[in-house]
Design an enzyme around this catalytic site. Structure first.
Site, PDB file in Angstrom:
ATOM      1  CG  ASP B  74      -0.247  -0.049   2.540  1.00  0.00           C
ATOM      2  OD1 ASP B  74       0.750  -0.802   2.667  1.00  0.00           O
ATOM      3  OD2 ASP B  74      -0.681   0.658   3.470  1.00  0.00           O
ATOM      4  CD  GLU B 129       4.326   0.618   6.739  1.00  0.00           C
ATOM      5  OE1 GLU B 129       5.161   0.821   7.650  1.00  0.00           O
ATOM      6  OE2 GLU B 129       4.004   1.509   5.899  1.00  0.00           O
TER       7      GLU B 129
END
Lengths: 356, 356
Positions: B74, B129
């Site tokens: 991400d 994350e």
């Protein structure tokens, strides 16, 4: 409601009852102030002045000394405790009975019944004592007409349960500050921790021995206390600022300036920012008029630790004490009352002092 | 928008560009996770597992050692910096270029091009994350499938500008508290000042010498810092409570429990209330796989001071380091970019380590 004129021929206890039945919550003192003014103007030995709802009446007999008897006319809001009620144990109940219409009644009785006192007298009745300090009627008199308040000694008839409470301590608040340098706490060595730098401030406070000062036979206990500490930004940031708010309660032998100088000395090496202060009041009990007063009213003499309106007289150079029949513990309560005997005793003692 | 399948035959820099052009802001990783899964399943030497949008692919060659190469899929929200753009100076611009699609590209290139590594490999790609820790895909894998992550050593390909950053420090926050007794500050002697009682807390902090600990040749600098101090009620009240929040950043040779025991020792005599903590991560550079890794990738080795996801491996008993081509200074900026040469170098170095 029409109120009958104040009858100053009654004893102080009965007069207290009439005053309690004459509501005068702060800001609504006008009607009572009018009645007080009328009653005083009817006394030929007095000169009467008025500023707003504050009344000042004076004898002018050319005596060697002049003393003030002062009291406020207003009360806190009524709590279902008006009209007054006398119980079988000799207690008079009602809003203002202790704080401080019993004191005002004593003032008025002395005004009416001691036309030729051994000291010139100044009677001060003022408004707005129970609300914000900036509205205080005595403060306004000090500003508008300090000459009306000139005297050698003042007695504020706030309730003290018949004790003499001398002067009051001064108060000074300062912020003692440290600065540092922010950094992430994972790399603390890149910053400077302002909270750690405050360690000596707290050490000095913890190790401080407050003075105990004897003034006119009264022992004043000072105090130097942190009342707030603040510092820090986030859980992972080395803080760059810390402030300890310190309150110094100082004996009335110090001026505010001297108190600040002392605090700066204690916190030498730190930034000291004064935030607010109020001067103390000397008890002035060594003054002949005061010594005579204490002897006449007898009883215990204690120092006053909190700040009171006596300091306003002290600021004018007039030593002042609190002495009144009311009970400060009952002030502002629904159960407010005063001992009739205490009111009569205060009247008698003051008369004795002023006519001996 | 239809995206073409990931082409793992490109070099890692070109592959980075394709990944940047495949948006995957936290919470919207599914399409990219699908593409990664498809690409990995096409590689016969890998076994592929999936949990949500996290993918784990492993060789199973019976090697003496197993190492993890991990990265998150991400990115933070796009800031007008997609699609990617290559400039004349060899920099690839775009959201995620540094943080950390260049690292993911290196992982995918190794997966595709090293079918018979000298150590068994576990490739971990995870989601979420860049958002709140409780959503973190690696945390979820640790909870759901710790066995997928079993290994002797782990490399997290977060950007370090090509340096090896070993392990990370732990963090512990506690409140150190004092209690006292309230009183009016005019009668301070009737109270007990909780702020004054905090003096030794700040003294001990100010006088504390943080450890510097050498672990596997890395020097970890600890820190023990007040990050907040609070106490006080009002300007005229002796405070009955004071709390200093202390953050201990400790070297990864200590467990959270040992760190707390140390802090309790430092503040002996005071109430110490832990509020939050995260274990550190050992660099594990003395492990043969790690030592070989450092020798192979060369360059400077530094300790990691902030907390990172490598600690999640450490908690499983897997020593872990950060090593990636991105530049952490550029992460989350509109100007995010990565040096093409750095991406190619990281690919080459890892391949060297795994094929020597």
């Amino acid at each position: 409601m029409e109120h009958p004129a104040l009858d100053l021929s009654q004893d102080a206890a009965r007069l207290t009852a009439q005053l309690v039945d004459f509501p005068s919550v702060s800001g609504e003192e006008k009607e009572l102030a009018d009645a007080v003014e009328r009653a005083l103007r009817a006394l030929p030995h007095l000169t009467v002045e008025r500023d707003g709802d504050a009344i000042v009446a004076r004898t002018d007999l050319g005596r060697a000394e002049r003393v003030v008897l002062a009291g406020h006319l207003d009360t806190v809001p009524i709590a279902d405790n008006v009209p007054s009620r006398l119980d079988a144990e000799g207690r008079l109940w009602g809003c203002g009975s202790s704080d401080m219409k019993s004191g005002v009644a004593v003032q008025l009785r002395i005004a009416a019944t001691v036309p030729a006192p051994n000291r010139d007298l100044t009677f001060v009745f003022y408004d707005h004592e129970e609300v914000a300090a900036e509205l205080n009627g005595l403060k306004r008199l000090v500003e508008h007409h300090p000459e009306w308040l000139a005297a050698d000694f003042a007695v504020l008839l706030e309730g003290t349960r018949g004790k003499v409470e001398g002067g009051c301590q001064g108060t000074l608040r300062v912020r003692v500050e440290t600065t540092g340098k922010r950094a992430h706490s994972a790399r603390g060595w890149l910053g400077e921790n302002a909270i750690h730098k405050a360690a000596p401030i707290l050490e000095r406070l913890a190790g401080y021995t407050p003075r105990q000062v004897d003034i006119d036979g009264l022992r004043y206990r000072e105090g130097l206390n942190a009342v707030r500490v603040e510092g820090g930004h986030a859980g992972n940031v080395i803080p760059d600022h810390c402030a300890v708010t310190v309150n110094y309660r100082f004996a009335p032998d110090l001026s505010v300036e001297q108190a600040l100088a002392h605090v700066r000395e204690v916190f030498e090496g730190f930034e000291v920012v004064p935030t607010d202060s109020a001067a103390g009041a000397l008890p002035g009990l060594s003054h002949p008029a005061a010594a005579d007063f204490v002897a006449a009213v007898g009883g215990e003499v204690a120092p006053k630790f909190g700040w009171t309106d006596v300091a306003r007289f002290s600021a004018l150079g007039v030593p002042a004490v609190n002495y009144g029949p009311g009970d400060p513990q009952l002030a502002h309560t629904r159960e407010e009352h005063v001992e009739v005997a205490a009111v009569l005793l205060a009247e008698e003692r003051l008369r004795g002092w002023l006519t001996a």
